[in-house]
Design a protein around this motif. Structure first.
Motif, mmCIF file in Angstrom:
data_model
loop_
_atom_site.group_PDB
_atom_site.id
_atom_site.type_symbol
_atom_site.label_atom_id
_atom_site.label_comp_id
_atom_site.label_asym_id
_atom_site.label_seq_id
_atom_site.Cartn_x
_atom_site.Cartn_y
_atom_site.Cartn_z
ATOM 1 N N MET A 1 0.976 1.584 7.783
ATOM 2 C CA MET A 1 1.778 2.032 6.667
ATOM 3 C C MET A 1 2.618 0.895 6.094
ATOM 4 S SD MET A 1 5.014 4.657 6.475
ATOM 5 C CE MET A 1 5.812 3.903 7.826
ATOM 6 N N ILE A 2 3.346 0.187 6.954
ATOM 7 C CA ILE A 2 4.198 -0.903 6.482
ATOM 8 C C ILE A 2 3.355 -1.979 5.815
ATOM 9 C CG2 ILE A 2 5.799 -2.728 7.173
ATOM 10 C CD1 ILE A 2 6.361 -0.929 9.666
ATOM 11 N N ARG A 3 2.298 -2.387 6.491
ATOM 12 C CA ARG A 3 1.458 -3.471 5.965
ATOM 13 C C ARG A 3 0.830 -3.095 4.633
ATOM 14 N NH1 ARG A 3 -0.188 -3.324 11.341
ATOM 15 N NH2 ARG A 3 -2.176 -2.515 10.690
ATOM 16 N N ALA A 4 0.418 -1.845 4.484
ATOM 17 C CA ALA A 4 -0.207 -1.416 3.230
ATOM 18 C C ALA A 4 0.783 -1.505 2.072
ATOM 19 C CB ALA A 4 -0.736 0.015 3.356
ATOM 20 N N HIS A 5 2.026 -1.105 2.300
ATOM 21 C CA HIS A 5 3.048 -1.189 1.250
ATOM 22 C C HIS A 5 3.385 -2.656 0.947
ATOM 23 C CE1 HIS A 5 3.527 3.070 2.247
ATOM 24 N NE2 HIS A 5 4.108 3.198 1.067
ATOM 25 N N LYS A 6 3.537 -3.438 2.005
ATOM 26 C CA LYS A 6 3.871 -4.856 1.824
ATOM 27 C C LYS A 6 2.756 -5.594 1.093
ATOM 28 C CE LYS A 6 5.541 -8.837 4.396
ATOM 29 N NZ LYS A 6 5.848 -9.347 5.744
ATOM 30 N N GLN A 7 1.517 -5.278 1.437
ATOM 31 C CA GLN A 7 0.391 -5.939 0.773
ATOM 32 C C GLN A 7 0.375 -5.650 -0.727
ATOM 33 O OE1 GLN A 7 -1.561 -8.267 2.238
ATOM 34 N NE2 GLN A 7 -2.109 -8.617 0.120
ATOM 35 N N GLN A 8 0.753 -4.437 -1.094
ATOM 36 C CA GLN A 8 0.815 -4.097 -2.521
ATOM 37 C C GLN A 8 1.888 -4.929 -3.233
ATOM 38 O OE1 GLN A 8 -1.097 -1.948 -4.505
ATOM 39 N NE2 GLN A 8 -2.401 -2.202 -2.719
ATOM 40 N N ILE A 9 3.035 -5.110 -2.583
ATOM 41 C CA ILE A 9 4.118 -5.927 -3.153
ATOM 42 C C ILE A 9 3.646 -7.368 -3.337
ATOM 43 C CG2 ILE A 9 6.433 -6.883 -2.719
ATOM 44 C CD1 ILE A 9 6.541 -3.885 -3.311
ATOM 45 N N LEU A 10 3.058 -7.937 -2.286
ATOM 46 C CA LEU A 10 2.584 -9.324 -2.364
ATOM 47 C C LEU A 10 1.493 -9.488 -3.414
ATOM 48 C CD1 LEU A 10 2.515 -10.123 1.450
ATOM 49 C CD2 LEU A 10 4.175 -10.969 -0.228
ATOM 50 N N SER A 11 0.568 -8.546 -3.458
ATOM 51 C CA SER A 11 -0.523 -8.624 -4.440
ATOM 52 C C SER A 11 0.013 -8.547 -5.858
ATOM 53 C CB SER A 11 -1.534 -7.496 -4.212
ATOM 54 O OG SER A 11 -2.184 -7.679 -2.985
ATOM 55 N N ARG A 12 0.988 -7.683 -6.068
ATOM 56 C CA ARG A 12 1.592 -7.557 -7.402
ATOM 57 C C ARG A 12 2.217 -8.879 -7.828
ATOM 58 N NH1 ARG A 12 2.054 -4.238 -12.023
ATOM 59 N NH2 ARG A 12 4.158 -4.415 -12.823
ATOM 60 N N LEU A 13 2.972 -9.504 -6.938
ATOM 61 C CA LEU A 13 3.596 -10.781 -7.277
ATOM 62 C C LEU A 13 2.557 -11.869 -7.509
ATOM 63 C CD1 LEU A 13 6.612 -10.744 -4.800
ATOM 64 C CD2 LEU A 13 6.669 -10.387 -7.288
ATOM 65 N N ARG A 14 1.541 -11.906 -6.663
ATOM 66 C CA ARG A 14 0.514 -12.951 -6.782
ATOM 67 C C ARG A 14 -0.422 -12.736 -7.960
ATOM 68 N NH1 ARG A 14 -0.198 -12.887 -0.295
ATOM 69 N NH2 ARG A 14 1.408 -14.444 0.171
ATOM 70 N N SER A 15 -0.343 -11.571 -8.600
ATOM 71 C CA SER A 15 -1.177 -11.314 -9.779
ATOM 72 C C SER A 15 -0.688 -12.090 -11.000
ATOM 73 C CB SER A 15 -1.213 -9.816 -10.099
ATOM 74 O OG SER A 15 0.042 -9.380 -10.625
ATOM 75 N N ASP A 16 0.524 -12.592 -10.952
ATOM 76 C CA ASP A 16 1.088 -13.382 -12.047
ATOM 77 C C ASP A 16 0.702 -14.848 -11.844
ATOM 78 O OD1 ASP A 16 3.452 -15.190 -13.101
ATOM 79 O OD2 ASP A 16 3.536 -13.303 -14.239
ATOM 80 N N ALA A 17 0.181 -15.467 -12.877
ATOM 81 C CA ALA A 17 -0.303 -16.846 -12.761
ATOM 82 C C ALA A 17 0.784 -17.809 -12.276
ATOM 83 C CB ALA A 17 -0.863 -17.316 -14.109
ATOM 84 N N ALA A 18 2.017 -17.600 -12.707
ATOM 85 C CA ALA A 18 3.108 -18.500 -12.309
ATOM 86 C C ALA A 18 3.494 -18.321 -10.843
ATOM 87 C CB ALA A 18 4.330 -18.273 -13.200
ATOM 88 N N LEU A 19 3.209 -17.152 -10.277
ATOM 89 C CA LEU A 19 3.595 -16.866 -8.897
ATOM 90 C C LEU A 19 2.440 -16.947 -7.900
ATOM 91 C CD1 LEU A 19 5.924 -13.789 -9.519
ATOM 92 C CD2 LEU A 19 6.619 -16.125 -8.984
ATOM 93 N N ALA A 20 1.220 -16.939 -8.390
ATOM 94 C CA ALA A 20 0.035 -16.809 -7.531
ATOM 95 C C ALA A 20 0.033 -17.769 -6.344
ATOM 96 C CB ALA A 20 -1.231 -16.993 -8.364
ATOM 97 N N ALA A 21 0.391 -19.009 -6.566
ATOM 98 C CA ALA A 21 0.294 -20.008 -5.502
ATOM 99 C C ALA A 21 1.613 -20.275 -4.794
ATOM 100 C CB ALA A 21 -0.241 -21.317 -6.080
ATOM 101 N N VAL A 22 2.690 -19.575 -5.195
ATOM 102 C CA VAL A 22 4.003 -19.918 -4.637
ATOM 103 C C VAL A 22 4.649 -18.796 -3.828
ATOM 104 C CG1 VAL A 22 4.430 -21.641 -6.437
ATOM 105 C CG2 VAL A 22 5.286 -19.301 -6.731
ATOM 106 N N VAL A 23 3.994 -17.637 -3.703
ATOM 107 C CA VAL A 23 4.568 -16.519 -2.951
ATOM 108 C C VAL A 23 4.241 -16.686 -1.470
ATOM 109 C CG1 VAL A 23 4.475 -14.023 -2.566
ATOM 110 C CG2 VAL A 23 4.557 -14.924 -4.894
#
Length: 136
Positions: A1-23
């Protein structure tokens, strides 16, 4: 449960070109090669869990705290990344199978601070967001 929610947060941030390589997921490893700014560190706690239904012995609700540290070479760069993070997460509802998350909320922020423990010094902004989710 925790990992699934966290993965969504990380994926959302990494979907932005400016953030993709820095998160970065979690703390920067002090034994690894130095991470040069800019970067965004994302921490997520394990959640305050509650059983809302008397018929269940499993948690049916969790409240997570998400802390972000946006690190830049100067205040302007740290602010740029903090604005990106807020634009992507604030009010957004992740999709997690079996759960019904509410919109991400902003709980608190700290002004730009200097980290003199690294050389050269960096500037960073810390924000705390929250995510409440209920069993679907």
């Amino acid at each position: 449960m925790i990992r699934a929610h966290k993965q969504q947060i990380l994926s959302r941030l990494r979907s932005d070109a400016a953030l993709a390589a820095v998160v970065i997921d979690g703390a920067v490893d002090p034994n690894a090669a130095p991470v040069l700014p800019p970067y965004v560190v994302v921490y997520m706690d394990s959640g305050l869990r509650q059983v809302e239904r008397e018929s269940s012995e499993q948690p049916t609700q969790a409240d997570f705290r998400i802390t972000t540290q946006c690190v830049g070479v100067d205040a302007d760069q740290a602010e740029f990344f903090a604005e990106k993070v807020m634009a992507l997460l604030l009010g957004w509802r992740p999709v997690v199978a079996g759960w019904s998350p509410q919109a991400v909320q902003h709980r608190r922020t700290a002004p730009v601070q200097t980290d003199n423990a690294v050389s050269p010094p960096t500037q960073y902004i810390s924000d705390v967001l929250s995510l409440t989710t209920r069993k679907a």
